[in-house]
Design an enzyme around this catalytic site. Sequence first.
Site, PDB file in Angstrom:
ATOM      1  N   ASP A  42      16.465  31.155 -25.508  1.00 32.22           N
ATOM      2  CA  ASP A  42      16.086  32.116 -26.533  1.00 32.22           C
ATOM      3  C   ASP A  42      16.253  33.522 -25.958  1.00 32.22           C
ATOM      4  O   ASP A  42      16.166  33.718 -24.745  1.00 32.22           O
ATOM      5  CB  ASP A  42      14.624  31.872 -26.948  1.00 32.22           C
ATOM      6  CG  ASP A  42      14.148  32.881 -27.968  1.00 32.22           C
ATOM      7  OD1 ASP A  42      14.865  33.096 -28.957  1.00 32.22           O
ATOM      8  OD2 ASP A  42      13.061  33.456 -27.765  1.00 32.22           O
TER       9      ASP A  42
ATOM     10  N   ASP B 230       1.738  -0.838   9.069  1.00 31.43           N
ATOM     11  CA  ASP B 230       1.369  -0.429   7.717  1.00 31.43           C
ATOM     12  C   ASP B 230       0.836   1.000   7.707  1.00 31.43           C
ATOM     13  O   ASP B 230       1.179   1.802   6.823  1.00 31.43           O
ATOM     14  CB  ASP B 230       0.319  -1.387   7.158  1.00 31.43           C
ATOM     15  CG  ASP B 230       0.302  -1.376   5.643  1.00 31.43           C
ATOM     16  OD1 ASP B 230       1.348  -1.685   5.040  1.00 31.43           O
ATOM     17  OD2 ASP B 230      -0.744  -1.033   5.068  1.00 31.43           O
TER      18      ASP B 230
ATOM     19  N   CYS C 213       0.823  -1.222   0.000  1.00 30.71           N
ATOM     20  CA  CYS C 213       0.000   0.000   0.000  1.00 30.71           C
ATOM     21  C   CYS C 213       0.855   1.268   0.000  1.00 30.71           C
ATOM     22  O   CYS C 213       0.685   2.152  -0.835  1.00 30.71           O
ATOM     23  CB  CYS C 213      -0.925  -0.029   1.209  1.00 30.71           C
ATOM     24  SG  CYS C 213      -1.800   1.525   1.514  1.00 30.71           S
TER      25      CYS C 213
END
Length: 603
Positions: free
Chosen positions: A268, A568, A226
């Site tokens: 540029d 977790d 996860c």
Amino acid sequence: MLIVDSARTLSKCQLDLTTLVIIAAVGAVAQGEVFDAALVVILFNLAKVLEMTATNRVSRSLKAVMQLSSIRMVTLASGKSVATTDLKVGDVITLRPGEECPADGKVTRGSASCSEAALTGEARPVEKHVGSEMTSGTLVLNGYVEITVEKDSEDSTLVQLEEQVQEAQLQRTGRQIFIERFAAVWTPLVLAIVLIVSTLVPFLTDKDYRSWSMKGLVILLTACPCAIVIGAPLATTCAIAAAATKGLFIKRPHTVELLPSVTAAGLDKTGTLTTGEFGVRVQERFSKTPLTADALKLAAALEMKSAHPIAAAIVSEAMGCIGEANEHNELPEVKGFRVVEGVGIKGRVRVESSFVRVFVGNKRVLDAVNATPTAHAQFANFQQQHPSDTAVAVVVNDELTLGLALNDTVREDAAQMVEELRDLGCEPRIFTGDAEQSGRAVAMAVGIDPDSCHFSMKPEDKFMVIKELEEEGSLSLMLGDGINDSKALATATVGIAMGERSAALAAKTADMVMITDKMIRLPQCIRLCRYAVLIEKLNVFLPLLVKVVELGFALAGKFELWMAVVGDVATLVLVLALGTTILSRRFWQTDGDETDSSGSEDE
């Protein structure tokens, strides 16, 4: 809700974290561990809330900026004011000095001097008359025109850009796609391992199915990817959102990974390092005769009657803004205004209760008023001192009073950007279609060695130089604003279109668009992307490290189910916290810049 989400993914023949959590919770209940099962569900929902909170923060960071085509008002020829978003084909709009054309159309009345620097790359304005085409983003410098709209505003480049940035947030880099594919294979593989651990292992060993089933459930939650799946793309998403709040729109997510690696930059000149608009660079007073009025304002009073390309620059220098000068009419009264072809303009300008004769133009003005040899010598010397500029003489009562040198103006922080690019290991050089004389002057002004720059380049030349850099192994960056830059922008490792009025083709081919005039934002964005890449790697490495440790304890039977869930969730909180640090304002702070710390300066 968990069951519904799981059923939705299972219907697509996929296994996700929600399915694994349900399996773990059901397994825990079957083992009689109701408390652990409830804790698993509660902590998982907490993780979802945290994930949603982080995602919402990113969305809020983008929400204000995603209204780029914010509602501006424009005046129709009938006198009615309407929002630019409500313009339709056939509407006739009026444009005055300082106003920008909001949609493509054609001039049906009036004339004006306009800037099309985004299209041509040239600072010198162009004249627009009845029948001339007007593109969205063209800026009126002097005069008045009515435009018949030929294209709806909803077809504008800016609206397309919004859509591209939103699409970029949904896209994934190659590294993130690999992680997602790995997770898609890893999840069913873990489930198979859990089944083996819960059934085959106890069958072949001690027959303790309860103990091994609990270990299997712990492994199931511990091995869930996860945090990795969420954390890796979060870094890129936050980087895109953070850059957008400062006017840098990253259209392709892999740009976040490529930008920190560039070693060469092609810049540029016109419209990029410079503003793309004429401005008065130098004033030199010649006459010693005292005047009760400012000679520059006398010249500006005449120029307000003119549609010449340099008129707007002189008026703006005198009054601060040509739009305000036109609106408030603060300049002196002019009588007998006349254009002298090939020379300049002249007239009588009020100074208090009387009028003075004012003549503004090129060196031929001195011949027209029979100026003294000393005046001729003074102005010739002034021209020699400013060879790359347009020199203008201001003569008051037949006496040379003021000399003006006009040219495209270098952006204030261009030199700082060049210095910081070098500090980041990216060597800048100028690519310009302008002549060497004017190009070298800009190079020296911004701190670039003129000998390393390229002048009088055609679009194909810019493309070839970028191609050579890429073939030599250098990762290149090209920063430009016009159509003549589009091929080089597409070829460079990272192409960046500069300016809100970048040509449509340039913005389309670029990987990124800068709609801010602050050049310093580019090196700041490179630092931001470097940090984002670091966070992306940490968000993969740290969860993997934690899971390896947890799996070791789980196999040893020293890791409980609730510990796996807490671990977790803690890992998820860590990667979310690390990811959202990318939104910090500290990346945009400059020395002595207090407005950046408030976060409101560009938003």
